[in-house]
Design an enzyme around this catalytic site. Structure first.
Site, PDB file in Angstrom:
ATOM      1  N   LYS A   1       8.099  -0.916  47.448  1.00  0.00           N
ATOM      2  CA  LYS A   1       8.639  -0.903  46.087  1.00  0.00           C
ATOM      3  C   LYS A   1       7.836  -0.008  45.146  1.00  0.00           C
ATOM      4  O   LYS A   1       8.405   0.614  44.255  1.00  0.00           O
ATOM      5  CB  LYS A   1       8.741  -2.321  45.527  1.00  0.00           C
ATOM      6  CG  LYS A   1       9.823  -3.132  46.224  1.00  0.00           C
ATOM      7  CD  LYS A   1      10.352  -4.261  45.383  1.00  0.00           C
ATOM      8  CE  LYS A   1      11.616  -4.819  46.054  1.00  0.00           C
ATOM      9  NZ  LYS A   1      12.137  -6.011  45.473  1.00  0.00           N
TER      10      LYS A   1
ATOM     11  N   LYS B   1      17.681  -2.278  55.005  1.00  0.00           N
ATOM     12  CA  LYS B   1      18.158  -3.626  54.682  1.00  0.00           C
ATOM     13  C   LYS B   1      19.235  -3.573  53.597  1.00  0.00           C
ATOM     14  O   LYS B   1      19.129  -2.757  52.668  1.00  0.00           O
ATOM     15  CB  LYS B   1      16.922  -4.402  54.210  1.00  0.00           C
ATOM     16  CG  LYS B   1      17.122  -5.714  53.543  1.00  0.00           C
ATOM     17  CD  LYS B   1      15.765  -6.299  53.159  1.00  0.00           C
ATOM     18  CE  LYS B   1      15.542  -6.207  51.666  1.00  0.00           C
ATOM     19  NZ  LYS B   1      15.410  -7.465  50.972  1.00  0.00           N
TER      20      LYS B   1
ATOM     21  N   LYS C   1      20.014  -5.448  46.866  1.00  0.00           N
ATOM     22  CA  LYS C   1      20.647  -5.442  45.534  1.00  0.00           C
ATOM     23  C   LYS C   1      20.420  -4.121  44.827  1.00  0.00           C
ATOM     24  O   LYS C   1      21.233  -3.685  44.024  1.00  0.00           O
ATOM     25  CB  LYS C   1      20.024  -6.532  44.665  1.00  0.00           C
ATOM     26  CG  LYS C   1      20.206  -7.929  45.161  1.00  0.00           C
ATOM     27  CD  LYS C   1      19.560  -8.853  44.138  1.00  0.00           C
ATOM     28  CE  LYS C   1      19.356 -10.230  44.693  1.00  0.00           C
ATOM     29  NZ  LYS C   1      17.999 -10.730  44.505  1.00  0.00           N
TER      30      LYS C   1
HETATM   31  N1  AQP Z   1      19.529  -7.917  53.742  1.00  0.00           N
HETATM   32  C1  AQP Z   1      19.165  -9.190  53.838  1.00  0.00           C
HETATM   33  N2  AQP Z   1      19.413  -9.879  54.978  1.00  0.00           N
HETATM   34  C2  AQP Z   1      19.053 -11.187  55.091  1.00  0.00           C
HETATM   35  N3  AQP Z   1      18.453 -11.882  54.095  1.00  0.00           N
HETATM   36  C3  AQP Z   1      18.199 -11.229  52.940  1.00  0.00           C
HETATM   37  N4  AQP Z   1      17.634 -11.610  51.787  1.00  0.00           N
HETATM   38  C4  AQP Z   1      17.616 -10.570  50.929  1.00  0.00           C
HETATM   39  N5  AQP Z   1      18.153  -9.481  51.492  1.00  0.00           N
HETATM   40  C5  AQP Z   1      18.532  -9.857  52.755  1.00  0.00           C
HETATM   41  C6  AQP Z   1      17.143 -12.957  51.543  1.00  0.00           C
HETATM   42  O1  AQP Z   1      17.734 -13.433  50.349  1.00  0.00           O
HETATM   43  C7  AQP Z   1      16.812 -14.308  49.689  1.00  0.00           C
HETATM   44  C8  AQP Z   1      16.712 -13.926  48.257  1.00  0.00           C
HETATM   45  O2  AQP Z   1      16.232 -12.601  48.140  1.00  0.00           O
HETATM   46  P1  AQP Z   1      15.723 -12.079  46.732  1.00  0.00           P
HETATM   47  O3  AQP Z   1      16.838 -11.878  45.832  1.00  0.00           O
HETATM   48  O4  AQP Z   1      14.729 -12.991  46.186  1.00  0.00           O
HETATM   49  O5  AQP Z   1      14.914 -10.796  46.995  1.00  0.00           O
HETATM   50  P2  AQP Z   1      15.039  -9.583  47.903  1.00  0.00           P
HETATM   51  O6  AQP Z   1      14.702  -9.954  49.299  1.00  0.00           O
HETATM   52  O7  AQP Z   1      14.126  -8.604  47.300  1.00  0.00           O
HETATM   53  O8  AQP Z   1      16.551  -9.118  47.777  1.00  0.00           O
HETATM   54  P3  AQP Z   1      17.062  -7.647  47.734  1.00  0.00           P
HETATM   55  O9  AQP Z   1      18.512  -7.680  47.750  1.00  0.00           O
HETATM   56  O10 AQP Z   1      16.427  -6.826  48.783  1.00  0.00           O
HETATM   57  O11 AQP Z   1      16.606  -7.149  46.328  1.00  0.00           O
HETATM   58  P4  AQP Z   1      15.885  -5.795  45.962  1.00  0.00           P
HETATM   59  O12 AQP Z   1      16.874  -4.724  46.176  1.00  0.00           O
HETATM   60  O13 AQP Z   1      15.530  -5.988  44.524  1.00  0.00           O
HETATM   61  O14 AQP Z   1      14.672  -5.661  46.852  1.00  0.00           O
HETATM   62  C9  AQP Z   1      15.495 -14.203  50.443  1.00  0.00           C
HETATM   63  O15 AQP Z   1      15.375 -15.332  51.287  1.00  0.00           O
HETATM   64  C10 AQP Z   1      15.643 -12.971  51.275  1.00  0.00           C
HETATM   65  O16 AQP Z   1      14.920 -13.046  52.482  1.00  0.00           O
END
Ligand code: AQP
Length: 339
Positions: free
Chosen positions: A118, A201, A204
């Site tokens: 990040k 992955k 968001k």
């Molecule tokens: N691609 C994924 N596959 C499976 N599980 C996922 N999680 C996130 N992306 C995937 C799981 O969702 C939960 C909440 O995630 P989060 O919103 O707290 O944070 P994150 O992992 O940072 O989500 P993003 O979408 O990847 O956000 P950005 O783009 O901001 O980095 C967690 O249990 C996570 O494992």
């Protein structure tokens, strides 16, 4: 707590209110929570303090917070049986984060790959909060003395750190105050990949909306995204071994498997020798059926802010009570002066 629930098991997990909740968040986390709620006490948090570690979408945090609450309930989390609340409401999270930070060697944080990803090349300008994010995550979990944490594969490293921090604290005070939390990484879609790139992955923050299925997408948009999802030029695989080095196909079959709960082998034998378009059309229908239901329910819930806010207020009271007791006990263990 229901009699049938295992008293010693306490489940904690959370999602950041950063907008664009997607199929990865659902399959990797929320869908599993729905199953787990039947036999344990569960605390589901909306981790807004984590969401402000990056600058994107900060102005929409209030709306996104209610959206996550709506997604939890619309997916099947029962607010009357579990605790749903917003992290920043319970001051114990920040307080414990500081205390745990004083027991966490910097070397441990330097190994965290999410910070490296990040912060990118701009490490010197990255906020301190992004660097210490995993300590706050450990505080979220340990504040409730949680025993099990259901997350997607991407959070495994942070969870291992939470375990190390719990053990370091217990060792320091010759105590077993914190349980060492177990990761719960289950299902066939623990890491849902981008629809545009099977090595990335689903996320968001991906600038391409076509890389993910949002929980708020319309049926039309879901179908279009699946149809346009990247595949390769090879035919549909004829057995599981043939999935090797085919990340995009593997991802689509994993999504199919996670939504239908069918085995990979069965899915492959059903579609082997068929046109890829048939698989994609059926997958689109399956995703649409399950996600549209959630999306419609989310819209209804979001139209009734008073109801959502009442649930979050009730969850706050329940979380605060546990948090205050544990922070109090913890200060006694450390030996801090109490006025
Ligand atoms: N691609 C994924 N596959 C499976 N599980 C996922 N999680 C996130 N992306 C995937 C799981 O969702 C939960 C909440 O995630 P989060 O919103 O707290 O944070 P994150 O992992 O940072 O989500 P993003 O979408 O990847 O956000 P950005 O783009 O901001 O980095 C967690 O249990 C996570 O494992």
């Amino acid at each position: 707590m229901e009699k049938s629930k295992e008293k010693s098991k306490l489940i904690f997990s959370g999602v950041q209110p950063t907008g664009n909740l997607h199929l990865g968040n659902y399959l990797g986390a929320i869908k599993n929570w729905v199953k787990l709620q039947t036999n344990a006490h569960c605390i589901f948090c909306i981790v807004d303090l984590h969401a402000i570690t990056t600058s994107g979408n900060r102005s929409e945090i209030l709306q996104n917070t209610r959206e996550v609450a709506a997604a939890y309930i619309a997916s099947g989390i029962d607010p009357s049986k579990n605790t749903i609340f917003v992290q920043s409401n319970v001051t114990g999270h920040s307080e414990l984060s500081w205390i745990l930070g004083c027991h966490t060697p910097i070397g441990w944080l330097n190994r965290m790959t999410q910070f490296k990803d990040k912060a990118g090349k701009n490490k010197e300008k990255a906020p301190l909060g992004l660097y210490s994010y995993p300590v706050l995550m450990a505080a979220d979990i340990l504040l409730y003395k949680s025993t099990h944490v259901p997350v997607g594969e991407d959070q495994k490293q942070h969870l291992e750190l939470s375990r190390d921090i719990a053990q370091a604290f217990n060792r320091c005070y010759n105590n077993d105050f914190f349980p060492v939390p177990e990761p719960v990484i289950i299902g066939n879609a623990t890491r849902v990949m981008s629809l545009k790139d099977g090595l990335k992955k689903m996320s968001k923050s991906d600038p391409s909306d076509y890389s993910r299925i949002n929980l708020t997408d319309s049926s039309e948009s879901i179908k279009k995204k699946i149809q346009k999802a990247k595949t390769d030029s090879e035919p549909f695989p004829s057995d599981v071994e043939k999935l090797e080095n085919r990340p995009e196909i593997t991802n689509l079959i994993n999504i199919y498997s996670a939504l239908t709960e069918n085995l990979l082998e069965d899915i492959i034998s059903e579609y082997a020798n068929k046109d890829f378009r048939v698989f994609k059309q059926n997958l689109a229908d399956i995703v649409d059926q399950q996600i549209s239901k959630i999306s419609i329910e989310m819209k209804k819930l979001l139209a009734d802010k008073t109801y959502l806010d009442l649930i979050l207020k009730d969850g706050y009271q329940k979380a605060k009570e546990i948090s205050e007791k544990n922070i109090n006990d913890l200060k006694n263990i450390i030996g801090l002066f109490r006025a």
